[in-house]
Enzyme design. Structure first.
Site, short mmCIF file in Angstrom:
data_model
loop_
_atom_site.label_atom_id
_atom_site.label_comp_id
_atom_site.label_asym_id
_atom_site.label_seq_id
_atom_site.Cartn_x
_atom_site.Cartn_y
_atom_site.Cartn_z
N CYS A 113 0.81 -1.22 0.00
CA CYS A 113 0.00 0.00 0.00
C CYS A 113 0.85 1.27 0.00
CB CYS A 113 -0.96 0.00 1.19
SG CYS A 113 -2.12 -1.37 1.15
N HIS A 250 -3.43 7.44 1.83
CA HIS A 250 -3.79 6.09 1.40
C HIS A 250 -5.18 5.78 1.95
CE1 HIS A 250 -3.96 1.92 0.68
NE2 HIS A 250 -3.74 1.55 1.94
N ASN A 280 -10.03 0.06 -0.58
CA ASN A 280 -8.57 0.12 -0.50
C ASN A 280 -7.99 -0.48 -1.79
OD1 ASN A 280 -5.86 -0.21 0.04
ND2 ASN A 280 -6.16 -1.02 2.10
N1 ACO Z 1 -18.83 -8.22 8.38
C1 ACO Z 1 -19.38 -8.46 9.58
N2 ACO Z 1 -18.66 -8.77 10.67
C2 ACO Z 1 -17.32 -8.83 10.52
C3 ACO Z 1 -16.68 -8.59 9.29
C4 ACO Z 1 -17.50 -8.29 8.19
N3 ACO Z 1 -17.00 -8.03 6.96
N4 ACO Z 1 -15.35 -8.72 9.46
C5 ACO Z 1 -15.15 -9.02 10.75
N5 ACO Z 1 -16.34 -9.10 11.40
C6 ACO Z 1 -16.57 -9.38 12.80
C7 ACO Z 1 -15.44 -10.13 13.44
O1 ACO Z 1 -15.56 -11.52 13.19
C8 ACO Z 1 -15.64 -9.78 14.89
O2 ACO Z 1 -16.67 -10.59 15.40
P1 ACO Z 1 -16.56 -11.20 16.90
O3 ACO Z 1 -16.51 -9.99 17.80
O4 ACO Z 1 -17.80 -12.00 17.02
O5 ACO Z 1 -15.31 -11.99 16.92
C9 ACO Z 1 -16.16 -8.35 14.85
O6 ACO Z 1 -16.66 -8.16 13.53
C10 ACO Z 1 -15.09 -7.31 15.17
O7 ACO Z 1 -13.94 -7.62 14.42
P2 ACO Z 1 -12.63 -6.73 14.50
O8 ACO Z 1 -11.60 -7.30 13.57
O9 ACO Z 1 -12.24 -6.49 15.92
O10 ACO Z 1 -13.22 -5.37 13.91
P3 ACO Z 1 -12.54 -3.95 13.78
O11 ACO Z 1 -13.40 -2.93 14.38
O12 ACO Z 1 -11.10 -3.97 14.18
O13 ACO Z 1 -12.59 -3.72 12.21
C11 ACO Z 1 -11.14 -3.83 10.32
C12 ACO Z 1 -11.92 -4.61 11.35
C13 ACO Z 1 -12.11 -3.03 9.49
C14 ACO Z 1 -10.37 -4.79 9.42
C15 ACO Z 1 -10.17 -2.86 11.02
O14 ACO Z 1 -9.43 -3.55 11.97
C16 ACO Z 1 -9.23 -2.21 10.07
O15 ACO Z 1 -9.64 -1.46 9.22
N6 ACO Z 1 -7.92 -2.42 10.20
C17 ACO Z 1 -6.97 -1.84 9.31
C18 ACO Z 1 -6.72 -2.81 8.27
C19 ACO Z 1 -6.50 -2.20 6.95
O16 ACO Z 1 -6.96 -1.16 6.60
N7 ACO Z 1 -5.75 -2.93 6.16
C20 ACO Z 1 -5.54 -2.57 4.83
C21 ACO Z 1 -4.16 -2.81 4.43
S1 ACO Z 1 -3.05 -1.96 5.44
C22 ACO Z 1 -3.35 -0.43 5.17
O17 ACO Z 1 -3.78 -0.15 4.09
C23 ACO Z 1 -3.09 0.52 6.23
#
Ligand code: ACO
Length: 323
Positions: A113, A250, A280
Site C-alpha cells: 500500500c 492512502h 482500498n
Molecule cells: N462483516 C461483519 N462482521 C465482521 C466482518 C464483516 N465483513 N469482518 C469481521 N467481522 C466481525 C469479526 O468476526 C468480529 O466478530 P466477533 O466480535 O464476534 O469476533 C467483529 O466483527 C469485530 O472484528 P474486529 O476485527 O475487531 O473489527 P474492527 O473494528 O477492528 O474492524 C477492520 C476490522 C475493518 C479490518 C479494522 O481492523 C481495520 O480497518 N484495520 C486496518 C486494516 C487495513 O486497513 N488494512 C488494509 C491494508 S493496510 C493499510 O492499508 C493501512
C-alpha cells in the site's frame, strides 16, 4: 536547485462496481457493518481482460493527456504494484511498450500500500540526479485476484484500480516556494511482515496465494506510524500542519484517516477521502485520490499537498509537494 514537478495526473477504474449489499449476498456481512467500521460503500472489481497493466496503461494515457505530453517524452517509468500481471517481467515494461516509449528506464517497485510513495521517492531521486528528465509514476493493482472471497474479514476491504502522475525535473533557481516535491520520508519495519501478507509466491508455494491480515493490529500501527512520518516531513520542510492545503492519504479505512487527522490537528475538510467509492486499492489509492481531487477542482495550482501511506512489510512514508 532542481525539483520534480507534478505535470499531470490520471486514473482508471474497472467497469464493474460491486456494492456492499452485493457482497452481503456472498459472505456473512452487511452494508451497515462495512460502512460503520471502514467507510467503504462500494469498490470496482476487474473483469475479464482487465489487468494491472491494462489499468496502468489507461491511467498513464490520461496523465500524459493532462500533462499535454507525448509518451515519447517519458524516459522513466516506475510502477508500484503487489499484483503484477506476471512474476516477471515488470508490469512497467508492458506499460512502456503499450505507450510506445521503449528505450528508457522501466521497472516495478513492491511496497504494497506504500508502493506509490516508494515509487515517487525513487523517481524523484532519479530525476534529481539527472538519470532521467520526465517520469511516469504509477500505482496499479488488481487486489481482487489475491483475495479469499470467502473471508469476510478481508474481502470487503479492497478494490481494483490505477492512478498515474507525470513528474518533470525543473530548475527552480533557489525559489523555496517553487512547485515540486519538497520533502519525502520512507520507512519499513520487517519485524511486522506477518501482520499483513500473502500466503503464496513463486519461491515458497509456487502459487499466487491469498491476502491475510490481522486487522486491529494493522489499524493501531497505521495511526502511530503515519502520525510520526507526517511530523517528520513537516519538520524537514519547516512547515506546520496548518500550512497544508490538502492531505491525500492512502485510502485504507475512514477511521484510520480520521484518527491520524485528529492527532495532527488537521481539519477533516482538508483530507481527500475516496475510500467510500474505491475501497482500498493498495498502491493505486493515493494517485487515484490525487487525480480525483485535481479533476473535481479541490486541489489547485499552488496548493501544498501531503501524500501519505502505510502498508504491508510494514512500510510507510509521506511526501510533501507544491502543485
Ligand atoms: N462483516 C461483519 N462482521 C465482521 C466482518 C464483516 N465483513 N469482518 C469481521 N467481522 C466481525 C469479526 O468476526 C468480529 O466478530 P466477533 O466480535 O464476534 O469476533 C467483529 O466483527 C469485530 O472484528 P474486529 O476485527 O475487531 O473489527 P474492527 O473494528 O477492528 O474492524 C477492520 C476490522 C475493518 C479490518 C479494522 O481492523 C481495520 O480497518 N484495520 C486496518 C486494516 C487495513 O486497513 N488494512 C488494509 C491494508 S493496510 C493499510 O492499508 C493501512
Amino acid at each position: 536547485m532542481t525539483r520534480s514537478r507534478l505535470r499531470g495526473t490520471g486514473s482508471a477504474l474497472p467497469a464493474k462496481v460491486v456494492t456492499n449489499a452485493e457482497l452481503a449476498e456472498r459472505v456473512d456481512t452487511s452494508d451497515e457493518w462495512i460502512v460503520e467500521r471502514t467507510g467503504i460503500r462500494q469498490r470496482y472489481i476487474a473483469g475479464e481482460g482487465e489487468t494491472t497493466a491494462s489499468l496502468a496503461i489507461e491511467a498513464s494515457r490520461s496523465a500524459l493527456d493532462d500533462a499535454g505530453m507525448d509518451a515519447s517524452e517519458i524516459d522513466l517509468i516506475v510502477l508500484a504494484t503487489a499484483t503484477p500481471d506476471n512474476t516477471f517481467p515488470a508490469t512497467a515494461t508492458k506499460v512502456q511498450d503499450a505507450l510506445g516509449c521503449n528505450g528508457g528506464i522501466a521497472f516495478d517497485v513492491a511496497a504494497v500500500c506504500s508502493g506509490f510513495l516508494y515509487a515517487v521517492a525513487t523517481a524523484d531521486s532519479m530525476l534529481k540526479t539527472g538519470m532521467a528528465k520526465r517520469a511516469l509514476v504509477i500505482g496499479a493493482e488488481t487486489f481482487s485476484r489475491i483475495l479469499n472471497w470467502e473471508d469476510r474479514t478481508t474481502c470487503v476491504l479492497f478494490g481494483d484500480g490505477a492512478g498515474a502522475i507525470v513528474l518533470e525535473r525543473e530548475d527552480t533557481s533557489d525559489n523555496e516556494n517553487a512547485a515540486g516535491i519538497i520533502a519525502t520520508r520512507l520507512h519499513a519495519d520487517g519485524a511486522q511482515h506477518d501482520l499483513l501478507y500473502v500466503d503464496g509466491g513463486p519461491s515458497t508455494t509456487q502459487t499466487v496465494g491469498h491476502l491475510r491480515m490481522r486487522g486491529p493490529e494493522v489499524f493501531r500501527h497505521a495511526v502511530v506510524n503515519l502520525t510520526s512520518v507526517l511530523n517528520e516531513v513537516l519538520e524537514d520542510a519547516g512547515v506546520s500542519a496548518e500550512d497544508i492545503d490538502w492531505v491525500v492519504p492512502h485510502q485504507a479505512n475512514a477511521r484510520i484517516l480520521d484518527a491520524t487527522a485528529r492527532k495532527l490537528r488537521i481539519p477533516a475538510e482538508r483530507i481527500v477521502v475516496t475510500v467510500d467509492q474505491h475501497a482500498n486499492t493498495s498502491a493505486a489509492s493515493v494517485p487515484l485520490a490525487l487525480d480525483t481531487a485535481r479533476r473535481d477542482g479541490r486541489i489547485k495550482a499552488g496548493d501544498l499537498i501531503m501524500l501519505e501511506a502505510m502498508g504491508g512489510g510494514f512500510t510507510w512514508g509521506a511526501c510533501l509537494m507544491r502543485v
